[in-house]
Design an enzyme around this catalytic site. Sequence first.
Site, PDB file in Angstrom:
ATOM      1  N   PHE A  21       1.059  -1.212  -0.031  1.00 49.62           N
ATOM      2  CA  PHE A  21      -0.047   0.076  -0.024  1.00 49.62           C
ATOM      3  C   PHE A  21       0.792   1.283   0.108  1.00 49.62           C
ATOM      4  CE2 PHE A  21      -3.051   2.622   3.248  1.00 49.62           C
ATOM      5  CZ  PHE A  21      -3.176   3.343   2.294  1.00 49.62           C
ATOM      6  N   ASN A  55      -4.544 -15.306   7.555  1.00 43.14           N
ATOM      7  CA  ASN A  55      -4.139 -14.011   6.526  1.00 43.14           C
ATOM      8  C   ASN A  55      -2.985 -14.218   5.636  1.00 43.14           C
ATOM      9  OD1 ASN A  55      -6.487 -12.687   7.269  1.00 43.14           O
ATOM     10  ND2 ASN A  55      -5.332 -11.362   8.835  1.00 43.14           N
ATOM     11  N   ALA A 100       7.253  -5.032   5.581  1.00 43.69           N
ATOM     12  CA  ALA A 100       7.146  -5.596   7.028  1.00 43.69           C
ATOM     13  C   ALA A 100       6.069  -6.678   7.071  1.00 43.69           C
ATOM     14  CB  ALA A 100       6.740  -4.480   7.989  1.00 43.69           C
ATOM     15  N   SER A 139       5.160   2.775  13.844  1.00 40.60           N
ATOM     16  CA  SER A 139       3.620   2.428  13.631  1.00 40.60           C
ATOM     17  C   SER A 139       3.046   3.125  15.071  1.00 40.60           C
ATOM     18  CB  SER A 139       3.265   1.163  13.692  1.00 40.60           C
ATOM     19  OG  SER A 139       2.046   0.827  13.860  1.00 40.60           O
ATOM     20  N   TYR A 161       3.483  -7.050  17.199  1.00 40.42           N
ATOM     21  CA  TYR A 161       3.534  -6.324  15.946  1.00 40.42           C
ATOM     22  C   TYR A 161       4.084  -4.832  16.317  1.00 40.42           C
ATOM     23  CZ  TYR A 161       2.493  -2.873  12.301  1.00 40.42           C
ATOM     24  OH  TYR A 161       2.533  -1.727  11.481  1.00 40.42           O
ATOM     25  N   LYS A 165       7.760  -2.748  16.091  1.00 39.59           N
ATOM     26  CA  LYS A 165       8.113  -1.721  15.708  1.00 39.59           C
ATOM     27  C   LYS A 165       8.872  -0.647  16.566  1.00 39.59           C
ATOM     28  CE  LYS A 165       6.206  -1.849  11.645  1.00 39.59           C
ATOM     29  NZ  LYS A 165       6.904  -1.535  10.404  1.00 39.59           N
ATOM     30  N   LYS A 200      -4.800  -5.505   0.625  1.00 38.84           N
ATOM     31  CA  LYS A 200      -4.596  -5.880   1.819  1.00 38.84           C
ATOM     32  C   LYS A 200      -5.686  -6.580   2.625  1.00 38.84           C
ATOM     33  CE  LYS A 200      -2.391  -3.130   4.917  1.00 38.84           C
ATOM     34  NZ  LYS A 200      -2.173  -1.727   5.698  1.00 38.84           N
ATOM     35  N   GLU A 224     -20.992  -2.007  18.895  1.00 37.71           N
ATOM     36  CA  GLU A 224     -21.627  -1.174  19.674  1.00 37.71           C
ATOM     37  C   GLU A 224     -20.633   0.214  19.984  1.00 37.71           C
ATOM     38  OE1 GLU A 224     -22.602  -3.938  22.633  1.00 37.71           O
ATOM     39  OE2 GLU A 224     -24.452  -4.604  21.484  1.00 37.71           O
ATOM     40  N   SER A 226     -19.850   2.742  18.707  1.00 36.76           N
ATOM     41  CA  SER A 226     -19.063   2.959  17.556  1.00 36.76           C
ATOM     42  C   SER A 226     -18.562   4.626  17.536  1.00 36.76           C
ATOM     43  CB  SER A 226     -19.322   2.679  16.086  1.00 36.76           C
ATOM     44  OG  SER A 226     -18.772   1.320  16.156  1.00 36.76           O
ATOM     45  N   TYR A 293      -8.328  -3.630  23.244  1.00 29.52           N
ATOM     46  CA  TYR A 293      -8.814  -2.874  21.968  1.00 29.52           C
ATOM     47  C   TYR A 293      -8.402  -1.383  21.996  1.00 29.52           C
ATOM     48  CZ  TYR A 293     -11.887  -1.785  17.876  1.00 29.52           C
ATOM     49  OH  TYR A 293     -12.695  -1.734  16.858  1.00 29.52           O
TER      50      TYR A 293
HETATM   51  N1  LIG Z   1      -1.164   0.997   6.872  1.00 27.23           N
HETATM   52  C1  LIG Z   1      -1.223   1.241   7.814  1.00 27.23           C
HETATM   53  O1  LIG Z   1      -2.147   1.663   8.559  1.00 27.23           O
HETATM   54  C2  LIG Z   1       0.201   1.351   8.574  1.00 27.23           C
HETATM   55  C3  LIG Z   1       0.009   1.916  10.149  1.00 27.23           C
HETATM   56  C4  LIG Z   1       1.399   1.763  10.686  1.00 27.23           C
HETATM   57  C5  LIG Z   1       2.420   1.199  10.155  1.00 27.23           C
HETATM   58  N2  LIG Z   1       2.627   0.850   9.201  1.00 27.23           N
HETATM   59  C6  LIG Z   1       3.644   0.191   8.382  1.00 27.23           C
HETATM   60  O2  LIG Z   1       3.841   0.750   7.199  1.00 27.23           O
HETATM   61  C7  LIG Z   1       4.454   0.109   6.326  1.00 27.23           C
HETATM   62  C8  LIG Z   1       3.628  -0.304   5.090  1.00 27.23           C
HETATM   63  O3  LIG Z   1       2.371  -0.843   5.498  1.00 27.23           O
HETATM   64  P1  LIG Z   1       1.542  -1.025   4.403  1.00 27.23           P
HETATM   65  O4  LIG Z   1       0.119  -0.609   4.801  1.00 27.23           O
HETATM   66  O5  LIG Z   1       1.570  -0.514   2.897  1.00 27.23           O
HETATM   67  O6  LIG Z   1       1.422  -2.659   4.172  1.00 27.23           O
HETATM   68  P2  LIG Z   1       1.478  -3.568   3.032  1.00 27.23           P
HETATM   69  O7  LIG Z   1       1.373  -4.968   3.792  1.00 27.23           O
HETATM   70  O8  LIG Z   1       0.561  -3.345   1.840  1.00 27.23           O
HETATM   71  O9  LIG Z   1       2.976  -3.340   2.968  1.00 27.23           O
HETATM   72  C9  LIG Z   1       4.096  -4.118   3.094  1.00 27.23           C
HETATM   73  C10 LIG Z   1       4.844  -4.822   2.058  1.00 27.23           C
HETATM   74  O10 LIG Z   1       5.858  -5.634   2.821  1.00 27.23           O
HETATM   75  C11 LIG Z   1       6.050  -6.828   1.678  1.00 27.23           C
HETATM   76  N3  LIG Z   1       6.570  -7.528   2.591  1.00 27.23           N
HETATM   77  C12 LIG Z   1       6.181  -8.521   3.835  1.00 27.23           C
HETATM   78  N4  LIG Z   1       7.065  -9.151   4.014  1.00 27.23           N
HETATM   79  C13 LIG Z   1       8.199  -8.942   3.391  1.00 27.23           C
HETATM   80  C14 LIG Z   1       9.665  -9.524   3.422  1.00 27.23           C
HETATM   81  N5  LIG Z   1      10.162 -10.638   4.267  1.00 27.23           N
HETATM   82  N6  LIG Z   1      10.581  -9.216   2.353  1.00 27.23           N
HETATM   83  C15 LIG Z   1      10.108  -8.264   1.401  1.00 27.23           C
HETATM   84  N7  LIG Z   1       8.812  -7.716   1.441  1.00 27.23           N
HETATM   85  C16 LIG Z   1       8.067  -8.020   2.240  1.00 27.23           C
HETATM   86  C17 LIG Z   1       4.562  -7.194   1.290  1.00 27.23           C
HETATM   87  O11 LIG Z   1       4.627  -7.955   0.523  1.00 27.23           O
HETATM   88  C18 LIG Z   1       3.964  -6.033   1.205  1.00 27.23           C
HETATM   89  O12 LIG Z   1       3.883  -5.338  -0.058  1.00 27.23           O
HETATM   90  C19 LIG Z   1       4.791  -1.204   7.117  1.00 27.23           C
HETATM   91  O13 LIG Z   1       5.955  -1.314   7.694  1.00 27.23           O
HETATM   92  C20 LIG Z   1       3.482  -1.462   8.261  1.00 27.23           C
HETATM   93  O14 LIG Z   1       3.802  -1.778   9.314  1.00 27.23           O
HETATM   94  C21 LIG Z   1       1.076   0.982   8.348  1.00 27.23           C
END
Ligand SMILES: NC(=O)c1ccc[n+]([C@@H]2O[C@H](COP(=O)([O-])OP(=O)(O)OC[C@H]3O[C@@H](n4cnc5c(N)ncnc54)[C@H](O)[C@@H]3O)[C@@H](O)[C@H]2O)c1
Length: 336
Positions: A21, A55, A100, A139, A161, A165, A200, A224, A226, A293
């Site tokens: 993403f 997942n 990640a 995060s 998780y 971080k 995702k 509830e 919300s 939560y």
């Molecule tokens: N989206 C959110 O709300 C959010 C919030 C806080 C932190 N984050 C952090 O931001 C970063 C990006 O998150 P995102 O939402 O784009 O998630 P995402 O899962 O879409 O992106 C993570 C990407 O890492 C890749 N990946 C996973 N394991 C891997 C590995 N061993 N080697 C190489 N690639 C690997 C996955 O294929 C995926 O494309 C992550 O570190 C996530 O923890 C996201």
Amino acid sequence: MRYSEINLNHKTILITGGAGFIGSNLAFYFQENYPDAHVVVLDLFRSNLTLSNGNLKSFGHFKNLLGFRGEVISGDINDKELLSTLSQNYKFDYIFHEAAISDTTVLEQDLMIQTNVNAFKDLLDIAVVHGANMIYASSGATYGDAPSPQCVGCEAPQNVYGFSKLMMDHLARQYSQKFENISIVGLRYFNVYGPREFFKNKTASMVVQFGHQLLSGKNPKLFENSDKILRDFIYIEDIIQANILAMHPKENGVFNVGTGKARSFQSMVDILQKELGTSFTCEYIPNPYVGRYQFHTEADIESTKAILGYAPRFEFEEGIAAYVPEIKRLFEQELS
Ligand SMILES: NC(=O)c1ccc[n+]([C@@H]2O[C@H](COP(=O)([O-])OP(=O)(O)OC[C@H]3O[C@@H](n4cnc5c(N)ncnc54)[C@H](O)[C@@H]3O)[C@@H](O)[C@H]2O)c1
């Protein structure tokens, strides 16, 4: 839109997790705004492998990169041989580390720590050798249910998780103290929503999930109370802004990236109904996660503003309005 005047001509940018993403949005940001930069995406992509919560192990998807003209490498950040080959064959100027296990409900502690913490150290080592500035994803989950507004220093992670971080942030601090040739910035994203999160699956934001429930003519099902479950929801464009500003920070550090305002899940559904022109009746179900939560997340963004010059541009209403055409397109092309 450019957030700062950096010259990236002939610079090489590594984006780990670039098929996910946030990483893919960064890749397109550079392609559109800095066409002379060389962007290398490293991602594990997806296979049919799942973890014990059912997942996928990794969510990278080629469709997030449709139209991308940079370089794409499929590989695992846990693969030391691959990292060493990359280190020898490239000279990175910036590393955006987004790869990640991003799923906060994953229970495999061994894989989580290995992927999120240990591989990050190997990437920091490459950054030091290359003289590459490191911008990595931390995060809001590091805070657990700490009182709002959450500020750096009051972490209380509730799952592995969030713990992973926090350990990344500690590592980053150690490297910052030891090595002065690069900058290292950790960005604690809060609840991000926007285009390219669809793949995702269940871990995508509730914005797209409620959007699709409404488009399929279903009553939205909320927990509830919300109207009292609050989150700092942040639109992807503001996340990109923070990343770009973090390329040349005034100081190294860990910074919250949110709007600084908490909004409820009820308001999310209300705004979506308004944007989609629907008026379905909300159904309320008991919250099975009570006790473990987060009820109120809200980022303290004072230091992000002061040190990075960050200023969030999207109120929740504006972010959802900007996102709705893509929510509709996904509904028609991916779900129908
Ligand atoms: N989206 C959110 O709300 C959010 C919030 C806080 C932190 N984050 C952090 O931001 C970063 C990006 O998150 P995102 O939402 O784009 O998630 P995402 O899962 O879409 O992106 C993570 C990407 O890492 C890749 N990946 C996973 N394991 C891997 C590995 N061993 N080697 C190489 N690639 C690997 C996955 O294929 C995926 O494309 C992550 O570190 C996530 O923890 C996201």
